[in-house]
Every structure is written in C-alpha cells, then in structure tokens.
Design a protein around this motif. Structure first.
Motif, PDB file in Angstrom:
ATOM      1  N   GLU A 172     -46.406  68.304   1.882  1.00 25.30           N
ATOM      2  CA  GLU A 172     -46.795  69.709   1.692  1.00 25.30           C
ATOM      3  C   GLU A 172     -47.902  69.843   0.653  1.00 25.30           C
ATOM      4  O   GLU A 172     -48.860  70.608   0.845  1.00 25.30           O
ATOM      5  CB  GLU A 172     -45.577  70.527   1.259  1.00 25.30           C
ATOM      6  CG  GLU A 172     -45.865  72.003   1.093  1.00 25.30           C
ATOM      7  CD  GLU A 172     -44.636  72.814   0.780  1.00 25.30           C
ATOM      8  OE1 GLU A 172     -44.762  74.028   0.531  1.00 25.30           O
ATOM      9  OE2 GLU A 172     -43.525  72.226   0.784  1.00 25.30           O
ATOM     10  N   SER A 176     -51.607  71.202   1.488  1.00 24.25           N
ATOM     11  CA  SER A 176     -52.047  72.398   0.776  1.00 24.25           C
ATOM     12  C   SER A 176     -53.358  72.152   0.041  1.00 24.25           C
ATOM     13  O   SER A 176     -54.263  72.987   0.045  1.00 24.25           O
ATOM     14  CB  SER A 176     -50.968  72.832  -0.220  1.00 24.25           C
ATOM     15  OG  SER A 176     -51.368  73.988  -0.931  1.00 24.25           O
ATOM     16  N   ASN A 181     -53.522  77.051   3.991  1.00 28.10           N
ATOM     17  CA  ASN A 181     -52.671  78.028   3.315  1.00 28.10           C
ATOM     18  C   ASN A 181     -51.959  78.925   4.325  1.00 28.10           C
ATOM     19  O   ASN A 181     -50.740  79.013   4.339  1.00 28.10           O
ATOM     20  CB  ASN A 181     -53.497  78.873   2.336  1.00 28.10           C
ATOM     21  CG  ASN A 181     -53.998  78.053   1.152  1.00 28.10           C
ATOM     22  OD1 ASN A 181     -53.218  77.361   0.508  1.00 28.10           O
ATOM     23  ND2 ASN A 181     -55.292  78.129   0.876  1.00 28.10           N
ATOM     24  N   LEU A 184     -49.781  76.755   6.643  1.00 28.51           N
ATOM     25  CA  LEU A 184     -49.006  75.701   5.991  1.00 28.51           C
ATOM     26  C   LEU A 184     -47.560  75.689   6.453  1.00 28.51           C
ATOM     27  O   LEU A 184     -47.014  74.627   6.763  1.00 28.51           O
ATOM     28  CB  LEU A 184     -49.059  75.877   4.472  1.00 28.51           C
ATOM     29  CG  LEU A 184     -48.245  74.868   3.654  1.00 28.51           C
ATOM     30  CD1 LEU A 184     -48.739  73.450   3.922  1.00 28.51           C
ATOM     31  CD2 LEU A 184     -48.327  75.184   2.166  1.00 28.51           C
TER      32      LEU A 184
END
Length: 286
Positions: A172, A176, A181, A184
């Motif tokens: 993650e 990111s 974003n 995600l």
C-alpha cells in the motif's frame, strides 16, 4: 486469477501509472509480453561462451534446513542493551513477545523480498520483470512462509498475521507513493483477492491427494500465463519445463522450510535456496 489482473492493469492504465508504479527495487508496471517472446529474447542475449541453464537438472537435490549458521554474517540478532537503556526499553515493551514477533516478521519479509528482487530468479525462469510477475513471485514466497508458520500452531499463525500486515502495508505504501490515491482502495482490494486466491490454489495443489501436475498448472496460470490458460500449449515445450522446474523449486522449499527450526523461522534467520548454486550446478549437464 488472470481476469482480475486484467482489470487491475486497466485501472492503472487509466491514471497513467504503467511506467510510474514501483514496488521495491525496479518493480515497474509495464506491458506484458508472451512467455515465448521473453524466452526467445533471453536466448538472444545469452553469450555463446556461457553454458546454458539446464532447468531439467535443477531443484532435485535433497531438501535441507534453510537456517543460517550461528556464525553467519547474514544473521539478524536481537539488539542487546544494558543499564538504563535496557530498563527504559523494557518499560516501553520493546522486549515483549509481540515486539519480538514484529521484528522477526520484518526480517522474514526482507528475506522474501531479497529472493524475489534478485535478477537471477527472472533469468533462471525466463521471466520478464513486470508488476505481475514480481507480485506473483512475492505471493508464492509469502505462501511458502505462511504455510511453514502454520506448523507452529497458534504462535505461528499469529506471527504469520504480523508478516501479512507488514507485506500489505509495504504494498500500500509503495503504490501510494507512486501517485495512486483515488484508486488506491480498489487497487488494494484487487491485490488482496489475487493474494488469497493464489494461496488457496497453492494449498490445494500441494495436498497429498492432488495430481502430480496440479502444482505446475497452478504456477503456470498464476505466474507465467498471459491469457489465463491453465497450462502451456505443448506439454513438453520449454514453457512447460520451466513451470515444472518452478514447481520443483516450490516443493523443495516447502520441504526445506519444514526442516528449518522454529527459532530460525520466528527470527528470520534463514535464507531461501541459492539460485546461483542451482544455476552453476545445472550448467554443462545434459
């Protein structure tokens, strides 16, 4: 698993990230070529003077413990403090069972990443280093460790949960940082489905009652195939032999990890089988 990969890559393409997303060192999302094309390119790049890798002779050696020797420079040792520093750290639960398990799980994860990040694993198995192949290899090695940890009962399962959380957080974080974003959550959900789907497939393929060709088929579908096929077009071609070699590698690692003691597993003081040694032993043998 391939339809999920297709949807995931499509989502990434929409936000223009196929050349930006990285996972670890050189973990790039790029367009996939067929296995045959990669294998052919690999052969074209080979130096005439270098003996070819003979996959048919690899991963047949007797399984052995993967634990590092007590004097190995690669060992990860618990930090030792004395006096006031030790007292303060103890108050902060630095030496609690949970803290030790988390530190051990971090070391185990680094062992996994080390094996998956090595260019040699892509050379040996004729794989192009794309997001799909690297992630699939990561899942395979996570499965190997989680399966071994289950042998330690409740303690191993709890340790495995720490390991999974470290893995999931790392994925993650890197996704990111690449700029994802808005998508995600969807991206992570897709990866989670792929992860658990692969784990279930590997568990089923390794059962005593499973057919002998089940694991190579699962490995082909999860790692090598671009079109979702369960096996190569020709059962005896180079692609099939490569999938069979990786299946032997996975089975041998399963047996080796079972021979690896609990202390080594929970501290991360083990190394996966050396592909360099396997490669050297395979050359010149036909």
């Amino acid at each position: 698993m391939l339809p999920r990969w297709g949807r995931t890559i499509t989502n990434l393409s929409r936000v223009g990230l196929q050349n930006k997303l990285k996972f670890g060192k050189d973990f790039n999302v790029v367009s996939c070529r067929s296995y045959a094309r990669v294998a052919a390119d690999s052969m074209d790049r080979s130096l005439p003077s270098e003996p070819p890798i003979n996959l048919d002779r690899m991963f047949w050696s007797k399984p052995c413990s993967l634990a590092l020797a007590p004097d190995s420079p690669l060992r990860a040792e618990e930090p030792k403090y004395e006096g006031i520093k030790y007292f303060i750290l103890k108050l902060m639960l630095f030496y609690s069972k949970q803290s030790k398990s988390i530190r051990g799980a971090n070391v185990v994860y680094r062992r996994i990443i080390s094996q998956v990040d090595k260019p040699l694993i892509y050379e040996v198995f004729n794989l192009e280093k794309t997001f799909k192949t690297t992630f699939s290899l990561l899942v395979l090695h996570m499965w190997l460790c989680l399966r071994r940890l289950k042998e330690e009962g409740k303690e191993g399962v709890e340790f495995g949960q720490y390991l999974y959380e470290i893995y999931n957080h790392d994925v993650e974080l890197r996704v990111s940082k690449a700029g994802v974003n808005l998508l995600l959550i969807r991206w992570m959900k897709d990866l989670e489905k792929i992860f658990y789907g692969n784990i279930v497939a590997y568990d089923s393929a390794i059962l005593p009652e499973a057919r002998s060709d089940e694991l190579p088929k699962v490995i082909w579908r999860n790692i090598f195939s671009d079109d979702g096929s369960s096996q190569p077009n020709e059962p005896n071609d180079a692609a099939s032999r490569t999938a069979q070699a990786m299946a032997r590698y996975a089975r041998r690692e399963v047996d080796c990890l079972s021979l690896t003691d609990k202390e080594a597993m929970l501290s991360g003081n083990f190394m996966f089988t050396s592909l360099e040694t396997q490669k050297l032993n395979s050359k010149g043998r036909r």
